[in-house]
Scaffold this active site. Structure first.
Site, PDB file in Angstrom:
ATOM      1  N   GLY A 106     -10.461  -8.811  -2.421  1.00 59.98           N
ATOM      2  CA  GLY A 106      -9.612 -10.153  -1.614  1.00 59.98           C
ATOM      3  C   GLY A 106      -9.266 -11.676  -2.185  1.00 59.98           C
ATOM      4  O   GLY A 106      -7.902 -11.277  -2.373  1.00 59.98           O
ATOM      5  N   ARG A 115       1.059  -0.946  -0.254  1.00 62.20           N
ATOM      6  CA  ARG A 115      -0.148   0.152  -0.089  1.00 62.20           C
ATOM      7  C   ARG A 115       0.640   1.349  -0.221  1.00 62.20           C
ATOM      8  O   ARG A 115       0.437   2.431  -0.070  1.00 62.20           O
ATOM      9  CB  ARG A 115      -1.003  -0.276   0.539  1.00 62.20           C
ATOM     10  CG  ARG A 115      -1.941  -1.006   0.978  1.00 62.20           C
ATOM     11  CD  ARG A 115      -3.031  -0.557   1.927  1.00 62.20           C
ATOM     12  NE  ARG A 115      -4.173  -1.586   2.226  1.00 62.20           N
ATOM     13  CZ  ARG A 115      -4.606  -2.528   2.401  1.00 62.20           C
ATOM     14  NH1 ARG A 115      -5.022  -2.466   3.702  1.00 62.20           N
ATOM     15  NH2 ARG A 115      -5.945  -2.899   2.111  1.00 62.20           N
ATOM     16  N   LYS A 159     -19.651 -18.128  -0.329  1.00 57.32           N
ATOM     17  CA  LYS A 159     -21.383 -17.308  -0.068  1.00 57.32           C
ATOM     18  C   LYS A 159     -22.269 -16.688  -1.195  1.00 57.32           C
ATOM     19  O   LYS A 159     -21.276 -15.673  -1.191  1.00 57.32           O
ATOM     20  CB  LYS A 159     -21.383 -16.880   1.617  1.00 57.32           C
ATOM     21  CG  LYS A 159     -20.559 -17.563   2.754  1.00 57.32           C
ATOM     22  CD  LYS A 159     -21.006 -16.700   4.322  1.00 57.32           C
ATOM     23  CE  LYS A 159     -21.136 -17.554   4.977  1.00 57.32           C
ATOM     24  NZ  LYS A 159     -21.274 -16.819   6.101  1.00 57.32           N
TER      25      LYS A 159
END
Ligand code: AMP
Length: 416
Positions: A374, A35, A218
């Protein structure tokens, strides 16, 4: 909109929202400085023009309280070495008026963690939503948040937002602060520009056939993404743990595989909507099943509709991969979010690695590919293919919200 490349920062103080929320070990050492490195092009441009930098960021979740373990002071040296110049540190981000005023061209001031102040996130503290006084507390907090943002704005002449990871939040430093700069004095940094362009490339300017590959655990966390994509894509590949809800909803026998019973009607509705809209929805047809959730479990390849009791689908089977390969290689735009198996376990990582290879191959053949959110980012990195796709997004939550079709407050505050 002002473009950073065309702007001359000479003699100006730039307040830059960066994402320096880097992971630290127990001793406060940085374990991954991606980052910090990501912000360098923007910061160098400003310094090379002859501007000075006031850097602001959050780190972790201090919830409005000072927490030395989450002090940005710990990373000042790393920022200094990334910029090859000294970095001054302001230990209170809301009391840095003098330090900011004293900054000379080429100098850098790093502010302490913005989230030590509850005003940064703007959520009322110590009061629950069901309390009748909550609305009043919220109004008061909104005012304090605006005051806090104004304090930050007064440090500088120009505002630059280069923190894509927090672009989906309407926080003081990511959005509210922009209200105190005119349109000629606020802009996106290079990193933000690239992220916004990548999203536009797939959501607004996609070349067809456009294929989305949605995997992960999910259905519930990706339903909004899937629904928005149904209006845009030609092919929708659904793999990974979330695929089993679709199989069970059609009467398949999925053994112990991950699934969400309450989402079966939604899964059927997605299938119906895909049919209505002419989207080719491609579910898994074969899975590599395991007799327990572990890397060393026994394995067998089975038909997705007939997984034996006591076994769970953990990776994409070859027949699924063959179908998906054809679709991916014939695509001109590819969006990939979520692994198609439990790729953290070496023995169940094959399918996800293959998808990464197909996406890289399609990109080589001229397709535009965006990897976002992610775990799929971790997957392309794991297989060493990050530089063989068109763009790998750095902002998980922000990227997902953008794909859901939501406006990102951090972008809207500048680009309206
Ligand atoms: P998400 O954060 O929703 O993108 O989900 C990523 C996670 O999904 C990873 O940790 C994978 O291990 C997990 N996952 C993918 N496929 C499966 C599967 N078949 N069974 C259980 N977990 C899975």
């Amino acid at each position: 909109m002002t473009n950073i490349n065309d702007f001359n920062f000479a003699g100006l103080k730039a307040l830059v929202r960066v994402d320096f929320n880097v992971p630290l070990d127990e001793k406060g050492n940085i374990t991954d400085d991606t980052r910090i490195r990501g912000a360098v092009p923007t910061l160098k441009k400003i310094l090379q023009d002859g501007g000075s930098l006031i850097l602001m960021s959050h780190m972790g979740k201090p919830k409005g309280k000072i927490n030395p373990k989450l002090s940005l002071g710990q990373i000042a040296n790393a920022v200094a070495s990334a910029l090859a110049r000294p970095v001054k540190f302001a230990p209170d981000c809301a009391k840095a008026q003098k330090a900011a005023a004293d900054l000379q061209p080429g100098e850098v001031l790093l502010l302490e963690n913005l989230r030590f102040y509850p005003e940064e996130e703007g959520k009322p503290v110590g009061i629950e939503k069901d309390n009748p006084a909550y609305d009043d507390a919220k109004k008061r907090m909104k005012q304090s948040q605006a005051d806090f943002a104004k304090t930050l704005a007064e440090y500088a002449d120009v505002y630059v937002n280069d923190a894509f990871g927090t672009a989906h939040r309407r926080h003081a430093s990511t959005a509210v602060v922009a209200d105190y700069f005119d349109d000629d004095h606020k802009m996106l940094g290079y990193l933000m520009e690239k992220e916004v362009e990548a999203i536009d490339n797939v959501l607004k300017n996609a070349q067809h056939p456009f294929t989305a590959i949605i995997g992960g655990s999910k259905v519930s966390s990706k339903l909004a993404v899937i629904k928005n994509l149904l209006d845009k894509v030609d092919n929708l590949i659904i793999g990974g743990g979330m695929g089993f809800t679709f199989i069970k909803a059609q009467g398949g026998h999925i053994g112990e595989s991950l699934h969400e019973d309450d989402l079966m009607p939604e899964a059927l509705a997605v299938m119906e909507a895909a049919k209505q809209k002419g989207v080719n929805l491609s579910l898994s047809v074969e899975t590599v099943a395991a007799n327990e959730f572990s890397n060393d479990a026994e394995r067998q390849t089975v038909d997705i509709f007939n997984i034996p009791d006591g076994w769970e689908g953990m990776d994409a089977g070859q027949r699924s991969l063959d179908n998906w390969k054809k679709i991916i290689l014939s695509s001109k735009t590819i969006l990939w979010n979520g692994p198609v198996g439990v790729f953290e376990f070496e023995n169940f990582a094959h399918g996800t690695g293959e998808i990464a290879k197909y996406v890289a191959e399609a990109t080589k053949n001229g397709a535009y590919s965006l990897i976002g959110g992610g775990d799929s980012v971790a997957a392309v990195n794991k297989f060493g293919l990050a530089d063989q796709v068109s763009y790998v997004s750095t902002g998980g939550g922000a990227m997902l919200e953008a794909i859901e079709g939501k406006t990102l407050p951090g972008v809207a505050a500048i680009k309206h």
